[in-house]
Design an enzyme around this catalytic site. Sequence first.
Site, PDB file in Angstrom:
ATOM      1  CB  CYS A   1     -97.512 -65.022 -37.116  1.00 37.82           C
ATOM      2  SG  CYS A   1     -95.928 -64.063 -35.966  1.00 37.82           S
TER       3      CYS A   1
ATOM      4  CG  HIS B   1     -93.673 -66.623 -38.883  1.00 45.58           C
ATOM      5  ND1 HIS B   1     -94.334 -65.596 -39.079  1.00 45.58           N
ATOM      6  CD2 HIS B   1     -94.042 -67.756 -39.495  1.00 45.58           C
ATOM      7  CE1 HIS B   1     -95.515 -65.913 -39.635  1.00 45.58           C
ATOM      8  NE2 HIS B   1     -95.226 -67.072 -40.474  1.00 45.58           N
TER       9      HIS B   1
ATOM     10  CG  HIS C   1     -97.997 -68.912 -42.021  1.00 46.14           C
ATOM     11  ND1 HIS C   1     -96.937 -68.134 -42.344  1.00 46.14           N
ATOM     12  CD2 HIS C   1     -98.191 -69.735 -42.867  1.00 46.14           C
ATOM     13  CE1 HIS C   1     -96.695 -68.587 -43.627  1.00 46.14           C
ATOM     14  NE2 HIS C   1     -97.258 -69.366 -43.910  1.00 46.14           N
TER      15      HIS C   1
END
Length: 220
Positions: free
Chosen positions: A121, A174, A191
């Site tokens: 990510c 994340h 992402h």
Amino acid sequence: MLNKYSTLLLLGLLLLVASCGKSSYSTFSKPDEAYKSAQEIAELKKAERQQRRLARKSGIFSKEDKKKVLAKKKGKDSKGRNNGVSANYSSKKVETVISTARSFRGTPYKFGGTTRIGMDCSGLLCTSFQSINVTLPRTSSEQSRFGPTVSTSEIKAGDLVFFSSTQSPSNITHAGMVTEVRNGNEIYFIHSSTSLGVKEDNLFAPYYKRNFIKAVRPGI
């Protein structure tokens, strides 16, 4: 008798020459409109285009040009159709970063990866911002401090969004980037997910909404 036919023939030839001499181009004039040849119409259109170009350079726009500019800002073409460009794009740089990120859609997840073979990510964000010569920190935690925090209601395309699987602000796990905002209740971000690789999701989907921590706006 011969003189009479000769005279009529001569008059006919003169009339033909006069009508043909008017223009060698097809005419496109409307009823009650001054005669214009195809060449004259082409020249008039060329002059109009030149005037529009000069007007744009000087900042003066016609009503039609203003409509096109306004439509573009709203993410539509001059006929009101969606042109595929989000109205939230604040600059060409943001557009470039988003289009670069989208070019990686389908790339599988790979921890530490930054290429089309695989990427994680934070690697996706680093690689995307390199397209405008901006160097982001390498980790999601560091990226979450790359710019001022913005509220959910103020999120725009190009903002970075961060999540935590433990729902802890001190444990960012994340990251993604906003690509489109629709009516305030749909915020799409791109992402690299561990299961499906690079893709776009709605920030308000239950899983992401539950783990969402913050959004920041990078200074670009």
